[in-house]
Design an enzyme around this catalytic site. Structure first.
Site, PDB file in Angstrom:
ATOM      1  N   TYR A   1      14.166 -34.451 -24.130  1.00 34.87           N
ATOM      2  CA  TYR A   1      14.767 -34.956 -22.885  1.00 34.87           C
ATOM      3  C   TYR A   1      15.438 -33.816 -22.142  1.00 34.87           C
ATOM      4  CZ  TYR A   1      14.254 -39.905 -22.067  1.00 34.87           C
ATOM      5  OH  TYR A   1      13.744 -41.117 -21.721  1.00 34.87           O
TER       6      TYR A   1
ATOM      7  N   GLU B   1      16.924 -34.317 -18.596  1.00 36.99           N
ATOM      8  CA  GLU B   1      17.345 -34.794 -17.265  1.00 36.99           C
ATOM      9  C   GLU B   1      18.181 -33.734 -16.558  1.00 36.99           C
ATOM     10  OE1 GLU B   1      19.248 -38.621 -17.402  1.00 36.99           O
ATOM     11  OE2 GLU B   1      17.408 -39.583 -18.095  1.00 36.99           O
TER      12      GLU B   1
ATOM     13  N   ASP C   1       0.149 -33.771   2.550  1.00 35.26           N
ATOM     14  CA  ASP C   1      -0.198 -34.153   1.182  1.00 35.26           C
ATOM     15  C   ASP C   1      -1.540 -33.498   0.881  1.00 35.26           C
ATOM     16  OD1 ASP C   1      -1.116 -35.281  -1.133  1.00 35.26           O
ATOM     17  OD2 ASP C   1      -0.565 -37.331  -0.621  1.00 35.26           O
TER      18      ASP C   1
ATOM     19  N   THR D   1      -0.741 -33.440  -5.887  1.00 39.31           N
ATOM     20  CA  THR D   1      -0.955 -33.653  -7.306  1.00 39.31           C
ATOM     21  C   THR D   1      -1.463 -32.334  -7.881  1.00 39.31           C
ATOM     22  OG1 THR D   1      -3.131 -34.517  -6.741  1.00 39.31           O
ATOM     23  CG2 THR D   1      -1.432 -36.134  -7.277  1.00 39.31           C
TER      24      THR D   1
ATOM     25  N   LYS E   1      -6.240 -32.308  -9.604  1.00 39.32           N
ATOM     26  CA  LYS E   1      -7.533 -32.457  -8.916  1.00 39.32           C
ATOM     27  C   LYS E   1      -8.172 -31.070  -8.783  1.00 39.32           C
ATOM     28  CE  LYS E   1      -6.226 -36.732  -6.541  1.00 39.32           C
ATOM     29  NZ  LYS E   1      -4.783 -36.965  -6.469  1.00 39.32           N
TER      30      LYS E   1
ATOM     31  N   ARG F   1      -2.167 -33.804 -15.209  1.00 31.07           N
ATOM     32  CA  ARG F   1      -1.768 -34.853 -14.271  1.00 31.07           C
ATOM     33  C   ARG F   1      -0.296 -34.635 -13.953  1.00 31.07           C
ATOM     34  NH1 ARG F   1      -6.123 -38.155 -14.352  1.00 31.07           N
ATOM     35  NH2 ARG F   1      -5.232 -39.368 -12.672  1.00 31.07           N
TER      36      ARG F   1
HETATM   37  N1  DSN Z   1      -6.682 -41.875  -6.775  1.00 27.92           N
HETATM   38  C1  DSN Z   1      -6.779 -40.618  -6.084  1.00 27.92           C
HETATM   39  C2  DSN Z   1      -8.182 -40.372  -5.640  1.00 27.92           C
HETATM   40  O1  DSN Z   1      -9.083 -40.715  -6.375  1.00 27.92           O
HETATM   41  O2  DSN Z   1      -8.410 -39.779  -4.598  1.00 27.92           O
HETATM   42  C3  DSN Z   1      -5.824 -40.551  -4.973  1.00 27.92           C
HETATM   43  O3  DSN Z   1      -4.557 -40.802  -5.486  1.00 27.92           O
END
Ligand code: DSN
Length: 385
Positions: free
Chosen positions: A46, A48, A192, A218, A221, A227
């Protein structure tokens, strides 16, 4: 205790990932080093708070890890301040909105059916659509944003925050124009870049940093990390509000989240290190070349393809036939997802297109030739439904 049931299922998933052709544009294959950090003892801890200001003892090494993730991330993303604690993209966007908006303020984002995201003000059922007044922009018949129309909408509606970001948009985003439009009404502008982060870092998509106040992304990707997500504050953001970084940090913790996932943050530090290489730049360039080769091949086979200038494309497969196409492709070892096409009149559950992306198979080493051949195969399957 050995949990054979779960081990067996993980093994099966591993084989599925190894044996099929993966074209979901938001998925990728993280390196062994990233996965090692994710599965490490850091999951036990932890922490925090933030480095040097924790509410728990025992964070000597965790602090060093989180500081490394921040420093490496600031370098590759080119931002002034970086919060690496968001659990994923949706909490990251919610934290930004919580930091800068009051309940009932107006937010503007791209419609979900046009390739936007739930957290960009999707009306009624989402946090951003329930607690804020949402105005949504659309794409044109050709799938592109008409920036003159967007400007008209923004001047009329005067939102307090504009979300510039997409999940199924196959063209380059004009962040400069977004910035000019947002400045006309004094709106916060949030880029974003979840889908295109790897392309931005790799230099094959223009960076938003000069034109926006905040960048969210994110990390799993095209960036190819674990993730997770990050929130970056730009120079322009700090000029608008010198307290912006503090406001963002407070919104993430204690505003929305508790203990950060330090195993995820360590894996992110590894991924940022991997991004800061010529090899990654070459990878990003190859993603785009591969997408163009696939789009060209599908077109040669008579299919209508939206895009591409980035890592993905949307392919029209016939009214309400997107799901059937995705199922049939999966039966043939090719994994995509059903997706709406611009101005689709079919229901979102049975849309008229599929979304295809190249980041994952580019990680596997595929080049233009493989994607050209894949285009022929995909087209044959689609025509058979
Ligand atoms: N779920 C993602 C996507 O597949 O583009 C976006 O958050």
């Amino acid at each position: 205790m050995v949990d054979q049931q779960i081990r067996d299922l993980i093994k099966k998933e591993e084989e599925r990932q190894q044996n099929l052709v993966h074209l979901i544009p938001s998925e990728n294959f993280a390196s062994d080093e990233v996965r090692m950090a994710l599965g490490s003892c850091l999951t036990n801890k932890y922490a925090e708070g933030y480095p040097g200001r924790r509410y728990y003892q025992g964070n000597e090494f965790v602090d060093q890890i989180e500081n490394l993730a921040i420093e490496r991330g600031k370098k590759v993303l080119g931002v002034e301040h970086l919060n690496v604690q968001p659990y994923s993209g949706s909490p990251a966007n919610s934290a930004v909105q919580m930091a800068l908006l009051e309940q009932g303020d107006k937010i503007c984002g791209l419609k979900l059916s046009a390739g936007g995201h739930l957290t960009h003000g999707h009306p009624k059922i989402t946090f951003s659509g329930k607690f804020f007044e949402s105005v949504q922009y659309d794409v044109e018949e050709d799938g592109r944003i008409d920036y003159d129309k967007l400007e008209e909408l923004i001047l009329a509606e005067k939102p307090k925050m504009i979300m510039a970001g997409t999940t199924a948009y196959p063209y380059i985003l004009d962040f400069k124009r977004f910035g000019e439009i947002a400045d006309k009404v004094g709106a916060w502008l949030v880029a974003d870049i979840s889908h295109i982060a790897g392309l931005v870092v790799g230099g094959v998509h223009p960076s938003p940093n000069e034109y926006v106040h905040i960048v969210t992304s994110t990390t799993h990707k095209s960036l190819r990390g674990p993730r997770g997500a990050v929130i970056g504050v730009t120079k322009k953001g700090l000029e608008k509000d010198p307290e912006l970084a503090k406001k963002i940090d407070k919104a993430v913790f204690p505003g929305l989240q508790g203990g950060p996932h330090e195993n995820q943050i360590a894996a992110l530090a590894v991924a940022f290190g991997e991004c800061d290489t010529q090899e990654f730049k070459d990878y990003a360039a190859q993603i785009v070349k591969n997408a163009k080769a696939l789009a060209e091949s599908l077109r040669k086979n008579g299919l209508k393809v939206f895009g591409t200038e980035n890592h993905l494309m949307v392919v029209e497969v016939g009214f309400e036939k997107g799901k059937d196409a995705a199922v049939k492709l999966e039966e043939n070892g090719i994994v995509v997802n059903a997706n709406t096409i611009p101005h689709d009149t079919a229901s979102p559950f049975r849309p008229s297109g599929i979304r295809i992306g190249t980041p994952a198979m580019t990680t596997r080493g595929w080049k233009e030739k493989e994607f050209e051949e894949l285009g022929n195969k995909i087209a044959g399957i689609i025509k058979s439904i």
